[in-house]
Structure formats: C-alpha cells, structure tokens
Design a protein around this motif. Structure first.
Motif, PDB file in Angstrom:
ATOM      1  N   ALA A 106       0.906  -1.220  -0.095  1.00  0.00           N
ATOM      2  CA  ALA A 106       0.051   0.008   0.071  1.00  0.00           C
ATOM      3  C   ALA A 106       0.902   1.284   0.207  1.00  0.00           C
ATOM      4  CB  ALA A 106      -0.769  -0.107   1.093  1.00  0.00           C
ATOM      5  N   ASN A 107       0.125   2.214  -0.396  1.00  0.00           N
ATOM      6  CA  ASN A 107       0.912   3.635  -0.573  1.00  0.00           C
ATOM      7  C   ASN A 107       0.131   4.368   0.821  1.00  0.00           C
ATOM      8  OD1 ASN A 107       1.777   6.324  -0.720  1.00  0.00           O
ATOM      9  ND2 ASN A 107       0.670   6.781  -2.551  1.00  0.00           N
ATOM     10  N   PRO A 108       0.487   4.367   2.134  1.00  0.00           N
ATOM     11  CA  PRO A 108      -0.245   4.937   3.172  1.00  0.00           C
ATOM     12  C   PRO A 108       0.234   6.466   3.396  1.00  0.00           C
ATOM     13  CG  PRO A 108       1.729   3.787   4.121  1.00  0.00           C
ATOM     14  CD  PRO A 108       1.843   3.571   2.552  1.00  0.00           C
ATOM     15  N   THR A 109      -0.835   7.440   2.993  1.00  0.00           N
ATOM     16  CA  THR A 109      -0.740   8.820   3.307  1.00  0.00           C
ATOM     17  C   THR A 109      -1.613   9.318   4.207  1.00  0.00           C
ATOM     18  OG1 THR A 109      -2.393   9.203   1.448  1.00  0.00           O
ATOM     19  CG2 THR A 109      -0.217   8.703   0.717  1.00  0.00           C
ATOM     20  N   VAL A 110      -1.338  10.612   4.526  1.00  0.00           N
ATOM     21  CA  VAL A 110      -2.162  11.429   5.442  1.00  0.00           C
ATOM     22  C   VAL A 110      -1.953  12.897   4.944  1.00  0.00           C
ATOM     23  CG1 VAL A 110       0.136  11.993   6.986  1.00  0.00           C
ATOM     24  CG2 VAL A 110      -2.282  12.195   7.861  1.00  0.00           C
ATOM     25  N   ALA A 111      -3.181  13.470   5.237  1.00  0.00           N
ATOM     26  CA  ALA A 111      -3.391  14.872   4.620  1.00  0.00           C
ATOM     27  C   ALA A 111      -3.154  15.919   5.761  1.00  0.00           C
ATOM     28  CB  ALA A 111      -4.865  15.188   4.119  1.00  0.00           C
ATOM     29  N   ILE A 188       6.565  12.209 -10.452  1.00  0.00           N
ATOM     30  CA  ILE A 188       5.694  11.474  -9.887  1.00  0.00           C
ATOM     31  C   ILE A 188       6.319  11.005  -8.554  1.00  0.00           C
ATOM     32  CG2 ILE A 188       4.257   9.366  -9.852  1.00  0.00           C
ATOM     33  CD1 ILE A 188       3.705  10.185 -12.791  1.00  0.00           C
ATOM     34  N   CYS A 189       5.857  11.047  -7.577  1.00  0.00           N
ATOM     35  CA  CYS A 189       6.499  10.599  -6.166  1.00  0.00           C
ATOM     36  C   CYS A 189       5.446   9.629  -5.321  1.00  0.00           C
ATOM     37  CB  CYS A 189       7.209  11.612  -5.467  1.00  0.00           C
ATOM     38  SG  CYS A 189       8.338  12.765  -6.334  1.00  0.00           S
ATOM     39  N   PHE A 190       5.962   8.658  -4.881  1.00  0.00           N
ATOM     40  CA  PHE A 190       5.017   7.979  -3.777  1.00  0.00           C
ATOM     41  C   PHE A 190       5.895   6.966  -3.327  1.00  0.00           C
ATOM     42  CE2 PHE A 190       4.620   4.955  -7.289  1.00  0.00           C
ATOM     43  CZ  PHE A 190       4.569   3.660  -6.769  1.00  0.00           C
ATOM     44  N   SER A 191       5.296   6.313  -2.080  1.00  0.00           N
ATOM     45  CA  SER A 191       5.954   5.244  -1.261  1.00  0.00           C
ATOM     46  C   SER A 191       5.199   4.135  -0.940  1.00  0.00           C
ATOM     47  CB  SER A 191       6.477   6.178   0.159  1.00  0.00           C
ATOM     48  OG  SER A 191       7.000   7.185  -0.025  1.00  0.00           O
ATOM     49  N   SER A 192       5.862   3.000  -0.923  1.00  0.00           N
ATOM     50  CA  SER A 192       4.939   1.989  -0.446  1.00  0.00           C
ATOM     51  C   SER A 192       5.344   1.016   0.382  1.00  0.00           C
ATOM     52  CB  SER A 192       4.989   0.902  -1.892  1.00  0.00           C
ATOM     53  OG  SER A 192       6.418   0.613  -2.288  1.00  0.00           O
ATOM     54  N   VAL A 193       4.744   0.168   1.170  1.00  0.00           N
ATOM     55  CA  VAL A 193       5.224  -0.664   2.144  1.00  0.00           C
ATOM     56  C   VAL A 193       4.390  -1.971   2.415  1.00  0.00           C
ATOM     57  CG1 VAL A 193       3.746   0.491   3.744  1.00  0.00           C
ATOM     58  CG2 VAL A 193       5.418  -0.667   4.768  1.00  0.00           C
ATOM     59  N   ASP A 209     -15.639  -5.848  -2.234  1.00  0.00           N
ATOM     60  CA  ASP A 209     -15.386  -4.534  -2.971  1.00  0.00           C
ATOM     61  C   ASP A 209     -13.799  -4.049  -3.037  1.00  0.00           C
ATOM     62  OD1 ASP A 209     -16.547  -2.121  -4.339  1.00  0.00           O
ATOM     63  OD2 ASP A 209     -15.661  -1.194  -2.547  1.00  0.00           O
ATOM     64  N   ALA A 210     -13.427  -4.268  -1.574  1.00  0.00           N
ATOM     65  CA  ALA A 210     -12.143  -3.896  -1.396  1.00  0.00           C
ATOM     66  C   ALA A 210     -11.026  -4.878  -2.156  1.00  0.00           C
ATOM     67  CB  ALA A 210     -11.658  -3.867   0.066  1.00  0.00           C
ATOM     68  N   LEU A 211     -11.371  -6.116  -2.293  1.00  0.00           N
ATOM     69  CA  LEU A 211     -10.644  -7.144  -3.073  1.00  0.00           C
ATOM     70  C   LEU A 211     -10.583  -6.719  -4.600  1.00  0.00           C
ATOM     71  CD1 LEU A 211     -11.662 -10.422  -1.260  1.00  0.00           C
ATOM     72  CD2 LEU A 211      -9.357  -9.289  -1.105  1.00  0.00           C
ATOM     73  N   PHE A 212     -11.774  -6.465  -5.091  1.00  0.00           N
ATOM     74  CA  PHE A 212     -12.016  -6.315  -6.426  1.00  0.00           C
ATOM     75  C   PHE A 212     -11.685  -4.807  -7.039  1.00  0.00           C
ATOM     76  CE2 PHE A 212     -16.100  -9.216  -6.561  1.00  0.00           C
ATOM     77  CZ  PHE A 212     -15.251 -10.274  -6.640  1.00  0.00           C
ATOM     78  N   ASN A 213     -11.581  -3.915  -6.310  1.00  0.00           N
ATOM     79  CA  ASN A 213     -11.245  -2.708  -6.664  1.00  0.00           C
ATOM     80  C   ASN A 213      -9.808  -2.024  -6.028  1.00  0.00           C
ATOM     81  OD1 ASN A 213     -13.801  -1.905  -8.272  1.00  0.00           O
ATOM     82  ND2 ASN A 213     -14.543  -2.186  -6.379  1.00  0.00           N
ATOM     83  N   GLY A 214      -9.288  -2.599  -5.053  1.00  0.00           N
ATOM     84  CA  GLY A 214      -8.171  -2.315  -4.602  1.00  0.00           C
ATOM     85  C   GLY A 214      -8.385  -1.387  -3.397  1.00  0.00           C
ATOM     86  N   VAL A 215      -7.568  -0.987  -2.692  1.00  0.00           N
ATOM     87  CA  VAL A 215      -7.516  -0.167  -1.494  1.00  0.00           C
ATOM     88  C   VAL A 215      -6.190   1.044  -1.603  1.00  0.00           C
ATOM     89  CG1 VAL A 215      -8.428  -1.743   0.040  1.00  0.00           C
ATOM     90  CG2 VAL A 215      -6.283  -1.518  -0.039  1.00  0.00           C
ATOM     91  N   GLY A 216      -6.656   2.275  -1.044  1.00  0.00           N
ATOM     92  CA  GLY A 216      -5.555   3.239  -0.855  1.00  0.00           C
ATOM     93  C   GLY A 216      -5.395   3.935  -2.266  1.00  0.00           C
ATOM     94  N   ARG A 217      -4.064   4.516  -2.334  1.00  0.00           N
ATOM     95  CA  ARG A 217      -3.724   5.237  -3.455  1.00  0.00           C
ATOM     96  C   ARG A 217      -2.842   4.533  -4.243  1.00  0.00           C
ATOM     97  NH1 ARG A 217      -5.262  10.655  -2.448  1.00  0.00           N
ATOM     98  NH2 ARG A 217      -3.956  11.505  -3.948  1.00  0.00           N
ATOM     99  N   SER A 218      -2.312   5.145  -5.545  1.00  0.00           N
ATOM    100  CA  SER A 218      -1.297   4.467  -6.296  1.00  0.00           C
ATOM    101  C   SER A 218      -1.464   3.330  -6.868  1.00  0.00           C
ATOM    102  CB  SER A 218       0.219   4.682  -5.650  1.00  0.00           C
ATOM    103  OG  SER A 218       0.286   5.952  -5.365  1.00  0.00           O
ATOM    104  N   ARG A 219      -2.801   2.838  -7.265  1.00  0.00           N
ATOM    105  CA  ARG A 219      -3.243   1.621  -7.328  1.00  0.00           C
ATOM    106  C   ARG A 219      -2.598   1.403  -8.913  1.00  0.00           C
ATOM    107  NH1 ARG A 219      -9.673   1.626  -5.638  1.00  0.00           N
ATOM    108  NH2 ARG A 219      -9.359   2.997  -3.451  1.00  0.00           N
ATOM    109  N   PHE A 221       0.063   1.838  -9.775  1.00  0.00           N
ATOM    110  CA  PHE A 221       1.528   1.774  -9.816  1.00  0.00           C
ATOM    111  C   PHE A 221       2.071   0.556  -8.831  1.00  0.00           C
ATOM    112  CE2 PHE A 221       1.160   6.239 -10.517  1.00  0.00           C
ATOM    113  CZ  PHE A 221       1.257   6.122 -12.078  1.00  0.00           C
ATOM    114  N   GLY A 222       0.958  -0.295  -8.772  1.00  0.00           N
ATOM    115  CA  GLY A 222       1.384  -1.841  -8.031  1.00  0.00           C
ATOM    116  C   GLY A 222       1.108  -1.672  -6.623  1.00  0.00           C
ATOM    117  N   CYS A 223       0.301  -0.560  -6.269  1.00  0.00           N
ATOM    118  CA  CYS A 223      -0.441  -0.763  -4.774  1.00  0.00           C
ATOM    119  C   CYS A 223      -1.684  -1.066  -4.762  1.00  0.00           C
ATOM    120  CB  CYS A 223       0.000   0.866  -4.057  1.00  0.00           C
ATOM    121  SG  CYS A 223       1.851   1.039  -3.955  1.00  0.00           S
ATOM    122  N   GLY A 224      -2.328  -1.337  -3.566  1.00  0.00           N
ATOM    123  CA  GLY A 224      -3.666  -1.663  -3.151  1.00  0.00           C
ATOM    124  C   GLY A 224      -4.194  -2.788  -3.421  1.00  0.00           C
ATOM    125  N   MET A 225      -3.243  -3.742  -4.104  1.00  0.00           N
ATOM    126  CA  MET A 225      -4.131  -5.062  -4.365  1.00  0.00           C
ATOM    127  C   MET A 225      -4.075  -5.909  -3.071  1.00  0.00           C
ATOM    128  SD  MET A 225      -3.004  -7.710  -7.331  1.00  0.00           S
ATOM    129  CE  MET A 225      -3.570  -9.698  -7.281  1.00  0.00           C
TER     130      MET A 225
END
Length: 231
Positions: A106-111, A188-193, A209-219, A221-225
């Motif tokens: 995932a790409n965890p972010t905070v505003a 373009i910058c993002f982080s993943s863990v 729904d989370a499984l089918f559509n992914g979660v979080g940001r940067s989906r 680019f290999g995140c959110g699955m």
C-alpha cells in the motif's frame, strides 16, 4: 474477475525496458501489463510485483526476474514472446467471522494543512511519523523506526472497518520504498510498504469490494491489491 500470474520473456524486451523491469519501475511495469488488455480504454486491473525466486518452486525454473500477480475484470491475453499468463476465475465466497491470511502493498498517506495554505497536502505516513517523532525530541534510530512502524500500522487499522475487516494481531511490516520518476514534465513520487498478517471478515460485501477494486492510493503503480487466502 480473474487472478493471473504473469511471467516476462526477456527476449521480448529491449535493453532500456529490461533495465526498468529489473529496477522495479512502477510506471514502466504498469505500461507493460497494459499490453495484456489492448482492447480496454480504462485500466481494468490491479497488480503486485514479486520475484520469481520467492514465488516459484524449482520445477518452474525460477529466474532472477520479477513476476506479477494481476487481478482483472476480464481475462488477460498473453503476449507472444513477452508476457505469459496463468489465469483462473476469482470469486471468493466470504462469510462474517472468516479468518484469512492477507498481504497488501500500500501507499499510506495522510493529509496535512500547513500554515498559510488553503488546501491540505498529502504526505507519506511513515515520513510524517518520522518528522513528528523528531519534533518531539525523540530522534534515536530505534524511536524513529518504532514511530514509523506505528504510523504505518495505525493507517491500516483506521481504514479496516471501511474495507470490511478487522485486524487480528500485530502486523508484519516490510519493504518500505520510495518511488520517483519523471513523466511529461511532472515528477511522480509515492512510497510503498508491505503489510502481512491475519484479518477477520467483518462485512463480506465491503471486503469483496476492497478485493475487486483495491484499497488506498497509487493503485495504477502496483499498490492496493489486497491478497487473501485461508490459513
């Protein structure tokens, strides 16, 4: 939905493309996997990159190359001499209370809103936790590392209800990485863990729904699955 394991035939790549593949260039990998879905105008897939040596047994002749897990709304079409696919339908039957093993990159972010700015800006949760820790005068390596891990874990716990599950125990965190590249005059910058652990199904429909559509940001680019299996 279809879940596929995709291997790359390197003879179908030029030197530049091979370098990007081996370096884990998320944008280049995204573009490469698009070639499995040439008839689609909008991205119909999520993906996660792994290494063959960690995913294949000796009978499958693992190489020192990446492979991809791809979740898509239509079955991918292999690209001769470039992309090989093994696909199967994906339609998990979930019930409230089921306990599942999970993995998530995932790409965890905070505003955060800064003084004098009308709009908030998004920050990497781990770097934000590191900054907050040092602002409090806690700057030893173990304190900073502990704060970063705690920030990453809390990010997922805060969202788990919306995504239809609860976390059963402490998480395993690994693979923190910062990604950066230039794309058409824009950086373009993002982080993943990587997260790994055990979840309990709280709301089967939300989790599907989370499984089918992914979660979080940067989906893209290999995140959110979100990957799950029964123990």
């Amino acid at each position: 939905m279809y879940l596929s394991r995709v291997r790359v035939a390197t003879q179908g790549l030029d030197r530049n493309a091979l370098v990007k593949l081996l370096s884990g260039d998320a944008y280049a990998n995204h573009q490469l996997l698009w070639r499995l879905f040439t008839q689609e105008e909008e991205r119909p897939f999520l993906f996660r990159q792994e290494m063959e040596k960690d995913q294949l047994d000796s009978r499958e002749s693992p190489r020192g190359l990446p492979l991809f897990y791809v979740l898509s709304s239509r079955e991918p079409e292999p690209v001769s001499g470039l992309l090989e696919c093994q696909s199967k339908p994906f339609d998990p039957q979930l019930s409230k209370g089921d306990r599942l093993l999970f993995k998530l990159r995932a790409n965890p972010t905070v505003a955060r809103k800064h003084d004098g700015e009308a709009r908030s800006r998004r920050h990497d949760v781990l770097m934000d936790a590191k900054w907050q820790c040092r602002q409090q005068g806690r700057d030893s390596p173990w304190e900073v590392s502990e704060a970063m891990d705690a920030g990453a874990e809390q990010w997922l716990r805060n969202r788990s209800e919306d995504w239809g599950f609860s976390l059963d125990s402490a998480l395993q965190l690994s693979g923190y990485r910062q990604h950066q590249w230039q794309r058409k005059q824009r950086q373009i910058c993002f982080s993943s863990v990587d997260y790994e652990g055990v979840i309990t199904v709280a709301d089967p429909e939300r989790l599907r729904d989370a499984l089918f559509n992914g979660v979080g940001r940067s989906r893209a680019f290999g995140c959110g699955m979100l990957m799950v299996r029964r123990g």
